[in-house]
Motif scaffolding. Structure first.
Motif, mmCIF file in Angstrom:
data_model
loop_
_atom_site.group_PDB
_atom_site.id
_atom_site.type_symbol
_atom_site.label_atom_id
_atom_site.label_comp_id
_atom_site.label_asym_id
_atom_site.label_seq_id
_atom_site.Cartn_x
_atom_site.Cartn_y
_atom_site.Cartn_z
ATOM 1 N N THR A 62 0.837 -1.207 0.000
ATOM 2 C CA THR A 62 0.000 0.000 0.000
ATOM 3 C C THR A 62 0.868 1.252 0.000
ATOM 4 O O THR A 62 0.547 2.233 -0.682
ATOM 5 C CB THR A 62 -0.977 0.027 1.185
ATOM 6 N N TYR A 63 1.965 1.242 0.736
ATOM 7 C CA TYR A 63 2.893 2.389 0.718
ATOM 8 C C TYR A 63 3.421 2.606 -0.695
ATOM 9 O O TYR A 63 3.445 3.740 -1.198
ATOM 10 C CB TYR A 63 4.052 2.158 1.684
ATOM 11 N N GLN A 64 3.854 1.527 -1.335
ATOM 12 C CA GLN A 64 4.414 1.646 -2.682
ATOM 13 C C GLN A 64 3.383 2.150 -3.683
ATOM 14 O O GLN A 64 3.727 2.839 -4.653
ATOM 15 C CB GLN A 64 4.982 0.299 -3.121
ATOM 16 N N THR A 65 2.120 1.855 -3.434
ATOM 17 C CA THR A 65 1.049 2.294 -4.334
ATOM 18 C C THR A 65 0.863 3.808 -4.295
ATOM 19 O O THR A 65 0.572 4.434 -5.325
ATOM 20 C CB THR A 65 -0.269 1.576 -3.975
ATOM 21 N N VAL A 66 1.031 4.402 -3.122
ATOM 22 C CA VAL A 66 0.828 5.857 -2.989
ATOM 23 C C VAL A 66 2.145 6.621 -2.896
ATOM 24 O O VAL A 66 2.152 7.833 -2.661
ATOM 25 C CB VAL A 66 -0.047 6.181 -1.759
ATOM 26 N N GLU A 67 3.261 5.933 -3.104
ATOM 27 C CA GLU A 67 4.578 6.555 -2.950
ATOM 28 C C GLU A 67 4.765 7.806 -3.806
ATOM 29 O O GLU A 67 5.375 8.790 -3.335
ATOM 30 C CB GLU A 67 5.672 5.533 -3.263
ATOM 31 N N PRO A 68 4.256 7.857 -5.051
ATOM 32 C CA PRO A 68 4.414 9.102 -5.812
ATOM 33 C C PRO A 68 3.794 10.317 -5.121
ATOM 34 O O PRO A 68 4.331 11.429 -5.224
ATOM 35 C CB PRO A 68 3.711 8.792 -7.138
ATOM 36 N N PHE A 69 2.673 10.123 -4.410
ATOM 37 C CA PHE A 69 2.052 11.227 -3.669
ATOM 38 C C PHE A 69 2.893 11.603 -2.449
ATOM 39 O O PHE A 69 3.060 12.785 -2.135
ATOM 40 C CB PHE A 69 0.637 10.840 -3.221
ATOM 41 N N ILE A 70 3.422 10.593 -1.765
ATOM 42 C CA ILE A 70 4.248 10.838 -0.588
ATOM 43 C C ILE A 70 5.511 11.606 -0.975
ATOM 44 O O ILE A 70 5.987 12.482 -0.239
ATOM 45 C CB ILE A 70 4.594 9.505 0.104
#
Length: 211
Positions: A62-70
């Motif tokens: 899940t972290y890797q899925t939203v990593e571009p936003f982070i």
């Protein structure tokens, strides 16, 4: 009327997804190349949305899925209550014909209302819903965070969408999902009603099909 908009997504594809291997909460897998491409496609489609906060499970997919936003500097919080269901002894295994019968019987039992029935060595839908509720209460307790992005998992999403929209857990399989699909939700604080505005939407992934 006070409301909160929740962009609820399932994580991107992993090699386990591609190979049909059971993941669950006990397998902390990485996104594969397709999953990362899906994550970037979603980012490109929704980077204009002014997310106030991101919420993810404790599993790195899940972290890797939203990593571009982070990487843009958006704040995020890990809520283990959003983790996938525990599939118990079946996690990390490729289902064979016997296992498929086990799964079919399990899903049919849940659909018949036996949602307290646990997976072998794992969790029941009711147990998952119980641990999800404090996590969702945390998200909803912050009305100034508007809108929010929540990344989680397939079966857990089905369970969450059932109770959050006032449906029985026995009906959870009506909520279809695919890797990096989007459910856009509107929660009304005054009525405590949750409305689904978009369901299992994957139009943001069309660019991958054309590539």
């Amino acid at each position: 009327m006070r409301q909160k908009t929740i962009y609820l997504i399932r994580h991107g594809e992993t090699d386990y997804n591609r190979r049909g291997i059971v993941q669950g909460s006990g397998v902390d897998s990485d996104l594969n190349d397709m999953g990362r491409a899906q994550a970037m496609a979603f980012f490109q489609a929704y980077q204009h949305v002014p997310f106030s906060k991101i919420y993810i499970s404790s599993l790195k997919r899940t972290y890797q899925t939203v990593e571009p936003f982070i990487e843009l500097g958006l704040s995020y919080e890990i809520l283990p209550g959003l983790n996938e269901i525990s599939w118990g002894v079946m996690e990390g295994k490729v289902p064979n014909s016997i296992d498929n019968e086990y799964y079919r019987n399990l899903i049919e039992s849940w659909a018949a209302g036996q949602t307290s029935l646990t997976t072998d060595g794992g969790e029941s839908p009711e147990e998952v819903a119980t641990r999800q509720k404090p996590a969702i209460d945390t998200i909803l307790s912050r009305p100034d965070e508007e809108p929010v992005l929540v990344a989680m998992h397939g079966r857990a999403m089905r369970i969450l969408l059932s109770w959050l929209t006032g449906r029985s857990l026995a009906n959870m399989d009506q909520f279809e999902h695919s890797n990096l699909c989007l459910y856009k939700l509107r929660y009304e604080y005054d009525t405590k009603a949750c409305v689904i505005e978009l369901a299992n939407d994957s139009t943001h992934l069309l660019t991958l099909a054309l590539a």
